[in-house]
Motif scaffolding. Sequence first.
Motif, mmCIF file in Angstrom:
data_model
loop_
_atom_site.group_PDB
_atom_site.id
_atom_site.type_symbol
_atom_site.label_atom_id
_atom_site.label_comp_id
_atom_site.label_asym_id
_atom_site.label_seq_id
_atom_site.Cartn_x
_atom_site.Cartn_y
_atom_site.Cartn_z
ATOM 1 N N ASN A 224 42.827 54.738 76.492
ATOM 2 C CA ASN A 224 42.524 53.309 76.363
ATOM 3 C C ASN A 224 41.966 52.971 74.989
ATOM 4 O OD1 ASN A 224 40.087 54.635 76.678
ATOM 5 N ND2 ASN A 224 39.124 52.974 77.833
ATOM 6 N N TRP A 225 42.460 53.673 73.947
ATOM 7 C CA TRP A 225 41.886 53.484 72.614
ATOM 8 C C TRP A 225 41.989 52.033 72.145
ATOM 9 C CZ3 TRP A 225 44.775 51.444 68.738
ATOM 10 C CH2 TRP A 225 46.169 51.482 68.885
ATOM 11 N N ASN B 272 53.518 46.699 55.830
ATOM 12 C CA ASN B 272 54.570 46.938 56.815
ATOM 13 C C ASN B 272 54.118 47.972 57.850
ATOM 14 O OD1 ASN B 272 55.026 49.539 55.725
ATOM 15 N ND2 ASN B 272 56.568 48.758 54.302
ATOM 16 N N LYS B 273 55.011 48.322 58.787
ATOM 17 C CA LYS B 273 54.635 49.173 59.910
ATOM 18 C C LYS B 273 54.314 50.611 59.503
ATOM 19 C CE LYS B 273 57.168 46.462 63.338
ATOM 20 N NZ LYS B 273 58.278 46.445 64.321
ATOM 21 N N GLN C 141 50.117 48.144 68.219
ATOM 22 C CA GLN C 141 50.398 49.539 68.520
ATOM 23 C C GLN C 141 51.634 50.066 67.795
ATOM 24 O OE1 GLN C 141 49.668 50.965 72.512
ATOM 25 N NE2 GLN C 141 48.524 49.117 73.049
ATOM 26 N N GLU C 142 52.397 49.192 67.142
ATOM 27 C CA GLU C 142 53.504 49.644 66.293
ATOM 28 C C GLU C 142 53.001 50.109 64.926
ATOM 29 O OE1 GLU C 142 56.386 46.505 66.174
ATOM 30 O OE2 GLU C 142 57.309 47.155 68.049
ATOM 31 N N PRO D 36 45.371 50.854 62.051
ATOM 32 C CA PRO D 36 44.793 50.263 63.258
ATOM 33 C C PRO D 36 43.780 49.156 62.971
ATOM 34 C CG PRO D 36 43.653 52.288 62.762
ATOM 35 C CD PRO D 36 44.715 52.145 61.706
ATOM 36 N N PHE D 37 44.237 48.135 62.258
ATOM 37 C CA PHE D 37 43.325 47.083 61.831
ATOM 38 C C PHE D 37 43.631 45.767 62.540
ATOM 39 C CE2 PHE D 37 43.433 50.167 58.360
ATOM 40 C CZ PHE D 37 42.083 50.425 58.218
#
Length: 375
Positions: free
Chosen positions: A272-273, A324-325, A287-288, A293-294
């Motif tokens: 559950n991060w 980008n991703k 999550q992509e 992770p901002f």
Amino acid sequence: MTKKTVDFIAVGDIILGSNCDYLFENARSLFDDSDLVVGQLEVTHTERDAHAVSLGRIPQNLKPIADAGIDVLTLAGNHLMDYGEEGIEDTINWLNQNQIKYLGAGMDLTEARRPLITERNNTRIGFLNYNCVGPKETWAGSRKAGNAYIHIITHYALDHANPGGLPKIYTYAEPKTMGWMKEDIKKLKEQCDFVVVALHKGLVHTPASLVEYEQQVSYEAIDAGADLIISHHSHILKGVEWYKGKPIFHGLCNGFVYLPMEALHTGPLPENWAERRKAMFGFEPDQEYTTYPFHPEAKFTMFAKCTIDKNEITRAAVIPCFVNKTGQPELVGRSKKGQEMLDYLRSITEKVGLKTEYEWDGEEILVVNRLVNNK
């Protein structure tokens, strides 16, 4: 004909691991065309810590910074002691061996407060760097490694008769360490044509915010002799303002970041991060974006670009970027994505009460210096 001005670029937080050359691909030509490039190294690198090694945070993986043409690194920040004094020592040793100039940290407070002076096109430019966000464990001492710092005090006070209710929050710089900064600036100004102060400050992951101490410290730095303020730490864009004809970049967001989810935890990544991140900071990462992770709004970022003519800035601008991703910043220029970034910058600037104006100038966003913006 000898060039008289200096084209200066500043980027935000840099976090690297293994094989991170790709993060810099879009910026190489921009850096090559600039006279001086500075960035903020967010974490130290060492082979003497198992967690650092597992994330690829070993000194040789800093090489993409040198290859990209970044000349100066500021080090003062809240993650400076993540890998102890060994991390500071090994990082500094690698930077020295690879001729990358640094400031803001050292093996004691004297070294951490030491300014950096460099010369470009017959202009002497001095740098100072301070951590304003703590924790105390990162602060250097007379016999302790760490960073140069300004101690910010937070005071909570009720503004109505309701004990236990929501407080009003005040923040301000503690006079002693603020005095250190002003003393350092005044001394450096006597040795240089132009002084840059880099601050690690602001509310992390919080859109359109500017708390009291941020302007207090920035204004007092300029009153003491600083010519330009650049800021990082918040991992999200903040506005720009002019004070007494000097620009203050309140938050550059991220520069070049490789931060896989497992880097957020010392043990196994919880299932559950994302929910935990939301509970802590009020947002859920995309999550992509597995290495970025901002906050979703942190996809908009920027580089500061200033033209320096001896002792003043003749032009201040923003290089608009979109992450980008893969975590790679793309220089979007005057495109649809660039216009979205400009609209966002205008929005967050207005929300915190700054009166700064921005307008397109070619592929860059000009930070307009009008009399109304000066104090």
